[in-house]
Design a protein around this motif. Structure first.
Motif, PDB file in Angstrom:
ATOM      1  N   VAL A  94      51.197   8.734  28.916  1.00 47.91           N
ATOM      2  CA  VAL A  94      50.109   9.342  29.684  1.00 47.91           C
ATOM      3  C   VAL A  94      49.513   8.138  30.323  1.00 47.91           C
ATOM      4  O   VAL A  94      49.635   7.018  30.113  1.00 47.91           O
ATOM      5  CB  VAL A  94      48.980   9.880  28.623  1.00 47.91           C
ATOM      6  CG1 VAL A  94      49.389  11.169  28.085  1.00 47.91           C
ATOM      7  CG2 VAL A  94      48.547   8.955  27.659  1.00 47.91           C
ATOM      8  N   GLY A  95      48.675   8.345  31.650  1.00 46.71           N
ATOM      9  CA  GLY A  95      48.333   7.336  32.320  1.00 46.71           C
ATOM     10  C   GLY A  95      47.381   7.790  33.468  1.00 46.71           C
ATOM     11  O   GLY A  95      46.961   8.829  33.215  1.00 46.71           O
ATOM     12  N   TYR A  96      47.186   6.968  34.472  1.00 47.87           N
ATOM     13  CA  TYR A  96      46.131   6.912  35.404  1.00 47.87           C
ATOM     14  C   TYR A  96      46.906   7.047  36.972  1.00 47.87           C
ATOM     15  O   TYR A  96      47.689   6.074  36.912  1.00 47.87           O
ATOM     16  CB  TYR A  96      44.931   6.112  35.268  1.00 47.87           C
ATOM     17  CG  TYR A  96      44.615   5.762  33.860  1.00 47.87           C
ATOM     18  CD1 TYR A  96      43.863   6.755  33.418  1.00 47.87           C
ATOM     19  CD2 TYR A  96      44.706   4.755  33.369  1.00 47.87           C
ATOM     20  CE1 TYR A  96      43.303   6.849  32.104  1.00 47.87           C
ATOM     21  CE2 TYR A  96      44.300   4.589  31.984  1.00 47.87           C
ATOM     22  CZ  TYR A  96      43.739   5.426  31.348  1.00 47.87           C
ATOM     23  OH  TYR A  96      43.157   5.286  30.266  1.00 47.87           O
ATOM     24  N   CYS A  97      46.605   7.750  37.584  1.00 50.09           N
ATOM     25  CA  CYS A  97      47.486   8.066  38.639  1.00 50.09           C
ATOM     26  C   CYS A  97      46.750   8.744  39.958  1.00 50.09           C
ATOM     27  O   CYS A  97      45.720   9.486  39.541  1.00 50.09           O
ATOM     28  CB  CYS A  97      48.883   8.963  38.522  1.00 50.09           C
ATOM     29  SG  CYS A  97      50.145   8.464  39.592  1.00 50.09           S
ATOM     30  N   GLY A  98      46.758   8.211  41.367  1.00 49.72           N
ATOM     31  CA  GLY A  98      46.518   8.972  42.361  1.00 49.72           C
ATOM     32  C   GLY A  98      45.115   8.556  42.926  1.00 49.72           C
ATOM     33  O   GLY A  98      44.550   9.002  43.929  1.00 49.72           O
ATOM     34  N   GLY A  99      44.739   7.406  42.298  1.00 51.70           N
ATOM     35  CA  GLY A  99      43.463   6.780  42.900  1.00 51.70           C
ATOM     36  C   GLY A  99      43.813   5.259  43.667  1.00 51.70           C
ATOM     37  O   GLY A  99      44.882   4.959  43.777  1.00 51.70           O
ATOM     38  N   ALA A 141      43.389  10.270  38.619  1.00 50.98           N
ATOM     39  CA  ALA A 141      43.469  11.244  37.686  1.00 50.98           C
ATOM     40  C   ALA A 141      44.022  11.406  36.448  1.00 50.98           C
ATOM     41  O   ALA A 141      45.147  10.515  36.512  1.00 50.98           O
ATOM     42  CB  ALA A 141      44.049  12.519  38.370  1.00 50.98           C
ATOM     43  N   GLU A 142      43.655  11.701  35.156  1.00 53.37           N
ATOM     44  CA  GLU A 142      44.447  11.618  34.311  1.00 53.37           C
ATOM     45  C   GLU A 142      45.559  12.292  34.370  1.00 53.37           C
ATOM     46  O   GLU A 142      45.953  13.366  34.576  1.00 53.37           O
ATOM     47  CB  GLU A 142      43.595  12.244  32.814  1.00 53.37           C
ATOM     48  CG  GLU A 142      42.328  11.611  32.396  1.00 53.37           C
ATOM     49  CD  GLU A 142      41.644  12.120  31.169  1.00 53.37           C
ATOM     50  OE1 GLU A 142      42.648  12.489  30.387  1.00 53.37           O
ATOM     51  OE2 GLU A 142      40.635  11.851  30.896  1.00 53.37           O
ATOM     52  N   GLY A 188      35.425  17.120  35.560  1.00 56.17           N
ATOM     53  CA  GLY A 188      35.040  15.643  36.700  1.00 56.17           C
ATOM     54  C   GLY A 188      36.303  15.490  37.218  1.00 56.17           C
ATOM     55  O   GLY A 188      37.333  16.274  37.202  1.00 56.17           O
ATOM     56  N   ASN A 189      36.424  14.662  37.865  1.00 58.32           N
ATOM     57  CA  ASN A 189      37.367  14.389  39.251  1.00 58.32           C
ATOM     58  C   ASN A 189      38.524  13.667  38.503  1.00 58.32           C
ATOM     59  O   ASN A 189      39.625  14.059  38.888  1.00 58.32           O
ATOM     60  CB  ASN A 189      36.833  13.151  40.215  1.00 58.32           C
ATOM     61  CG  ASN A 189      37.744  13.288  41.294  1.00 58.32           C
ATOM     62  OD1 ASN A 189      38.155  14.319  41.986  1.00 58.32           O
ATOM     63  ND2 ASN A 189      38.068  11.901  41.819  1.00 58.32           N
ATOM     64  N   GLN A 190      38.384  13.258  37.154  1.00 59.37           N
ATOM     65  CA  GLN A 190      39.643  12.727  36.399  1.00 59.37           C
ATOM     66  C   GLN A 190      40.340  13.927  35.907  1.00 59.37           C
ATOM     67  O   GLN A 190      41.474  13.500  35.800  1.00 59.37           O
ATOM     68  CB  GLN A 190      39.150  11.667  35.287  1.00 59.37           C
ATOM     69  CG  GLN A 190      38.838  12.458  34.181  1.00 59.37           C
ATOM     70  CD  GLN A 190      37.679  11.412  33.291  1.00 59.37           C
ATOM     71  OE1 GLN A 190      36.575  11.023  33.529  1.00 59.37           O
ATOM     72  NE2 GLN A 190      38.412  11.120  32.053  1.00 59.37           N
ATOM     73  N   TYR A 191      40.027  14.909  36.054  1.00 62.46           N
ATOM     74  CA  TYR A 191      40.530  16.213  35.544  1.00 62.46           C
ATOM     75  C   TYR A 191      41.145  17.069  36.489  1.00 62.46           C
ATOM     76  O   TYR A 191      41.696  18.197  36.322  1.00 62.46           O
ATOM     77  CB  TYR A 191      39.769  17.006  34.491  1.00 62.46           C
ATOM     78  CG  TYR A 191      39.206  16.170  33.348  1.00 62.46           C
ATOM     79  CD1 TYR A 191      39.939  15.734  32.500  1.00 62.46           C
ATOM     80  CD2 TYR A 191      37.721  15.829  33.317  1.00 62.46           C
ATOM     81  CE1 TYR A 191      39.558  14.885  31.195  1.00 62.46           C
ATOM     82  CE2 TYR A 191      37.406  15.385  32.142  1.00 62.46           C
ATOM     83  CZ  TYR A 191      38.193  14.772  31.215  1.00 62.46           C
ATOM     84  OH  TYR A 191      37.614  14.131  30.164  1.00 62.46           O
ATOM     85  N   ARG A 192      41.364  16.575  37.704  1.00 61.26           N
ATOM     86  CA  ARG A 192      41.791  17.452  38.767  1.00 61.26           C
ATOM     87  C   ARG A 192      43.345  17.755  38.495  1.00 61.26           C
ATOM     88  O   ARG A 192      44.028  17.028  37.884  1.00 61.26           O
ATOM     89  CB  ARG A 192      41.273  16.709  40.143  1.00 61.26           C
ATOM     90  CG  ARG A 192      41.925  15.330  40.452  1.00 61.26           C
ATOM     91  CD  ARG A 192      41.563  14.771  41.546  1.00 61.26           C
ATOM     92  NE  ARG A 192      42.204  13.604  42.153  1.00 61.26           N
ATOM     93  CZ  ARG A 192      41.961  12.415  41.492  1.00 61.26           C
ATOM     94  NH1 ARG A 192      41.056  12.145  40.617  1.00 61.26           N
ATOM     95  NH2 ARG A 192      42.471  11.106  42.028  1.00 61.26           N
ATOM     96  N   SER A 193      43.504  18.639  39.335  1.00 62.65           N
ATOM     97  CA  SER A 193      45.159  19.160  39.248  1.00 62.65           C
ATOM     98  C   SER A 193      46.043  18.621  40.466  1.00 62.65           C
ATOM     99  O   SER A 193      45.662  18.615  41.473  1.00 62.65           O
ATOM    100  CB  SER A 193      44.901  20.711  39.379  1.00 62.65           C
ATOM    101  OG  SER A 193      46.279  21.279  39.698  1.00 62.65           O
TER     102      SER A 193
END
Ligand code: MHO
Length: 209
Positions: free
Chosen positions: A35-40, A54-55, A92-97
């Motif tokens: 798991v990690g952070y991506c897209g920003g 996003a998560e 929240g924005n962090q949960y977007r698809s």
């Protein structure tokens, strides 16, 4: 033993990443999940300060056992792609698809699958983004295999592997999905049977499923 051809990597965002990791981890052909952070754009995001990321879950898979298209099917089936800020209690924005694509073929397949999903209902819009894969920042250790870590029973069954070993383990990825009760029914049953077998024999450690 690992195959003698390259494994592939796919990255998806579909809400809270504890659950995302569980959804993909139990599929046959998935070798490793992170798991990690991506897209920003924020450099070196962390859980309490992830900025515009996003998560996400990074899925390493064997393309001869499971295809990118099958992973996309699981992606669509596993969350509500019509909620701009995610599904369920987590908002929240962090949960977007998001589908993070690597290359033109993945982009095409993702686009086709999104169109198909949109055709299922006209009254609501599929908000899933399709985005070129950039840097994936792995999350802190406590977020890896989070669901599995909630089950002392399963961890003991694996011989209480140290945390670092859990992160790379295919078995841990599977049991993480099992712990969250997010495996497809056939796989859930297969793991149940294996665990019952081990308990009956008194064999101490589960090594594979
Ligand atoms: N509501 C969840 C969010 C976790 S997910 C990793 C919680 O228990 O904190 O965003």
């Amino acid at each position: 033993p690992p195959p003698d051809y390259p494994l592939k990597i796919a990255v998806f965002a579909l809400g809270c990443f504890w659950r995302s990791e569980a959804v993909f981890g139990c599929l046959n052909g998935v070798v490793r999940t992170t798991v990690g952070y991506c897209g920003g754009s924020k450099l070196n995001p962390v859980y309490r300060s992830l900025g515009d990321h996003a998560e996400s879950v990074q899925v390493e898979y064997d393309p001869k056992v499971i295809s990118y298209t099958q992973l996309l099917d699981v992606f669509w089936a596993s969350h509500d792609s019509r909620q701009v800020f995610g599904q369920g209690p987590d908002v929240g924005n962090q949960y977007r698809s998001v589908i993070f694509t690597n290359g033109t073929e993945e982009r095409r397949l993702a686009g086709v699958s999104k169109e198909r999903e949109q055709l299922k209902s006209r009254s609501s819009v599929v908000v899933t983004q399709i985005q070129q894969l950039g840097t994936f920042y792995p999350a802190e250790p406590e977020h890896q295999k989070f669901e599995l870590k909630q089950s002392p029973f399963l961890r003991q069954l694996m011989g209480n592997l140290p945390e670092v070993d859990l992160e790379n383990s295919s078995l841990a990825a599977k049991l993480n999905g099992y712990a969250a009760e997010l495996c497809p029914p056939g796989i859930q049953k297969q793991i149940d049977a294996k665990i019952n077998d081990i308990l009956r024999k008194g064999w101490p450690v589960l090594r594979d499923v």
